[in-house]
Design a protein around this motif. Structure first.
Motif, PDB file in Angstrom:
ATOM      1  N   GLU A 248      90.239  80.970  75.263  1.00  0.00           N
ATOM      2  CA  GLU A 248      89.644  79.681  74.854  1.00  0.00           C
ATOM      3  C   GLU A 248      88.683  78.724  75.334  1.00  0.00           C
ATOM      4  OE1 GLU A 248      93.248  80.950  73.247  1.00  0.00           O
ATOM      5  OE2 GLU A 248      92.351  80.266  74.962  1.00  0.00           O
ATOM      6  N   VAL A 249      88.220  79.290  76.563  1.00  0.00           N
ATOM      7  CA  VAL A 249      87.559  78.037  77.542  1.00  0.00           C
ATOM      8  C   VAL A 249      86.213  79.035  77.869  1.00  0.00           C
ATOM      9  CG1 VAL A 249      87.081  78.207  80.338  1.00  0.00           C
ATOM     10  CG2 VAL A 249      89.060  76.813  79.266  1.00  0.00           C
ATOM     11  N   THR A 250      86.552  80.219  77.837  1.00  0.00           N
ATOM     12  CA  THR A 250      85.349  81.602  78.325  1.00  0.00           C
ATOM     13  C   THR A 250      84.637  81.586  76.576  1.00  0.00           C
ATOM     14  OG1 THR A 250      86.963  83.210  79.299  1.00  0.00           O
ATOM     15  CG2 THR A 250      84.544  83.788  77.833  1.00  0.00           C
ATOM     16  N   ALA A 251      85.529  81.211  75.910  1.00  0.00           N
ATOM     17  CA  ALA A 251      84.668  81.182  74.363  1.00  0.00           C
ATOM     18  C   ALA A 251      83.572  79.403  74.063  1.00  0.00           C
ATOM     19  CB  ALA A 251      85.580  80.886  73.224  1.00  0.00           C
ATOM     20  N   ILE A 252      84.376  78.545  74.632  1.00  0.00           N
ATOM     21  CA  ILE A 252      83.834  77.275  75.097  1.00  0.00           C
ATOM     22  C   ILE A 252      82.009  77.872  75.354  1.00  0.00           C
ATOM     23  CG2 ILE A 252      83.499  74.886  75.584  1.00  0.00           C
ATOM     24  CD1 ILE A 252      86.780  74.796  75.262  1.00  0.00           C
ATOM     25  N   GLY A 253      82.648  78.128  76.801  1.00  0.00           N
ATOM     26  CA  GLY A 253      81.404  78.490  77.734  1.00  0.00           C
ATOM     27  C   GLY A 253      80.441  78.775  76.937  1.00  0.00           C
TER      28      GLY A 253
ATOM     29  N   GLU B  50      82.933  75.632  84.469  1.00  0.00           N
ATOM     30  CA  GLU B  50      82.211  76.693  85.444  1.00  0.00           C
ATOM     31  C   GLU B  50      82.370  78.495  84.565  1.00  0.00           C
ATOM     32  OE1 GLU B  50      82.902  77.466  88.730  1.00  0.00           O
ATOM     33  OE2 GLU B  50      82.220  76.005  89.165  1.00  0.00           O
ATOM     34  N   ALA B  51      82.699  77.717  83.135  1.00  0.00           N
ATOM     35  CA  ALA B  51      82.687  78.683  81.728  1.00  0.00           C
ATOM     36  C   ALA B  51      81.086  79.108  81.965  1.00  0.00           C
ATOM     37  CB  ALA B  51      83.954  78.991  80.959  1.00  0.00           C
ATOM     38  N   VAL B  52      81.330  77.430  81.641  1.00  0.00           N
ATOM     39  CA  VAL B  52      79.367  77.612  81.181  1.00  0.00           C
ATOM     40  C   VAL B  52      78.535  77.624  82.136  1.00  0.00           C
ATOM     41  CG1 VAL B  52      77.714  76.366  80.210  1.00  0.00           C
ATOM     42  CG2 VAL B  52      80.328  75.125  79.682  1.00  0.00           C
ATOM     43  N   LEU B  53      78.444  77.984  83.475  1.00  0.00           N
ATOM     44  CA  LEU B  53      77.494  78.367  84.119  1.00  0.00           C
ATOM     45  C   LEU B  53      77.353  79.363  84.163  1.00  0.00           C
ATOM     46  CD1 LEU B  53      78.453  75.751  86.685  1.00  0.00           C
ATOM     47  CD2 LEU B  53      76.768  75.225  85.815  1.00  0.00           C
TER      48      LEU B  53
END
Length: 409
Positions: free
Chosen positions: A179-184, A206-209
């Motif tokens: 889920e967090v990877t998808a947000i990133g 961190e996932a966004v970066l």
């Protein structure tokens, strides 16, 4: 002087307010020594930032009053035990708050050829505390990176110098969930080339970066620098070449990461640690072209209000600098103010009808809200329009129940 020679009974007085560097900048040998002697002072107050080392525990509250601006990391145990008093101010107000410090503990790199001691891992609110303190105790750690910035100490600024040689405390990132990877990935899609980035702490930033590897000419003006920034610098993604101010330089208040980050910052003029008065200055943020602020939240309600502090009745987050950075991004030409969060926490929705905690960021400052289900741009929208856009990025299993809730005015 060695740590064994340090006696805080000669330094600290009853009723003193003690401040030390936060996160990786914590002078751990000094704080451990202070806590070990706590029964000798007759009651003091200690201000805690973000803890990385497990130095402070609830048992230490028998003779010390602890105050903090956040409930993350080790502070969570203090808050759960009812022994952490919260300062609920914007991050930009911390310098004024800590300027009442009587004793300050800092970690420095050894002096350079000009006799200047680098503040090494953090400036943020330390400059304000140092300038007002009765006593400054400096741990001079020969393994601490020597970083550039606007503030250095000299022998005249230091009342007691303690020499050490120890690895700097490191902060480890946690693996991102799907889920967090998808947000990133969703946030990366709305970050323009040439943007100057601010990002908060946690898995979402961190996932966004991690998802920005194909971008060009990004810059950094943030509260923190992390290992993920070094990855982007090594890839040529972060160049800082298109920043309005501090061109060519990554600017932050503190370093939060591993030896890879510390080695990168050591004697590197392209990294500059500045005080909060600089990193969180509203005019400076707004003046940055394409300033993109990326901050996390615990909940967002259907009007755009953000709770970034309390979950399940416990203080786990912070007011922090989120509202200030969002306002800066909203005023920046081409800027994007982003609040990101997973749509659920366990079985509970995080897009909610009404917040279960305080309003950390007002709905009047709402910008772009992102979950793994989509992007809701709330800028220039009415309350009813916001409701529909936020429902669209809630978890599908919760949308019907949310739509049935009475809509707050």
């Amino acid at each position: 002087m060695t740590v064994a020679d340090l006696d805080f009974r000669d330094i600290v007085r009853a009723g003193d307010f003690v401040v030390w560097g936060q996160a990786c900048a914590e002078p751990v040998p000094l704080t451990e020594r202070l806590l070990a002697q706590r029964a000798e002072f007759g009651g003091i107050t200690c201000f805690l930032g973000i803890p990385v080392a497990d130095t402070v525990t609830p048992e230490h509250a028998d003779h010390i009053r602890f105050v903090g601006y956040c409930g993350s990391g080790g502070n969570r145990a203090l808050a759960a035990a009812g022994v952490l008093d919260i300062y609920p101010g914007h991050y930009s107000t911390l310098p004024a708050y800590v300027s009442r410090a009587n004793v300050v503990l800092v970690q420095c790199a050894p002096p350079d050829a000009r006799g200047r001691y680098s503040l090494s891992l953090a400036d943020d609110y330390l400059t304000a505390a140092i300038d007002s303190a009765r006593v400054v105790v400096a741990e001079v750690n020969d393994q601490a990176p020597a970083t550039s910035g606007s503030r250095y100490l000299t022998a005249r600024d230091i009342d007691i110098e303690v020499r050490t040689s120890r690895p700097v405390v490191r902060s480890l990132s946690t693996p991102a969930s799907p889920e967090v990877t998808a947000i990133g990935e969703r946030i990366a899609a709305v970050v323009p080339d040439g943007a100057t980035l601010q990002f908060g702490i946690g898995s979402v930033p961190e996932a966004v970066l991690g998802a920005l590897g194909e971008h060009n000419d990004l810059g950094i003006h943030s509260g923190i620098l992390t290992d993920a920034v070094v990855d982007l610098i090594d890839k040529g993604v972060v160049t800082n070449d298109r920043k309005t101010a501090d061109r060519g330089v990554s600017v932050a208040a503190l370093l939060l990461g591993s030896p890879r980050l510390f080695d990168h910052a050591h004697h590197n003029p392209a990294v500059s640690l500045r005080p909060i008065e600089y990193t969180h200055d509203p005019a400076r943020l707004a003046a940055q072209h394409r300033f993109v602020a990326i901050n996390s939240a615990i909940e967002v309600d259907l009007t755009g209000q953000v709770n970034a502090e309390v979950a399940g009745g416990r203080y786990v987050g912070a007011v922090g600098g989120g509202a200030e950075f969002l306002r800066g991004a909203a005023r920046s030409a081409g800027g994007v103010p982003i609040v990101a969060l997973p749509a659920t926490a366990g079985a509970r929705t995080r897009i909610v009808g009404r917040l279960s905690g305080p309003v950390s960021t007002a709905r009047s400052d709402a910008g772009v809200v992102v979950t793994e289900y989509g992007v809701a741009d709330l800028r220039g929208t009415t309350l009813s329009e916001r409701r529909e856009r936020l429902l669209a990025i809630a978890h599908p299993d919760h949308r019907e129940a949310l739509r049935a809730k009475e809509f707050p005015c």
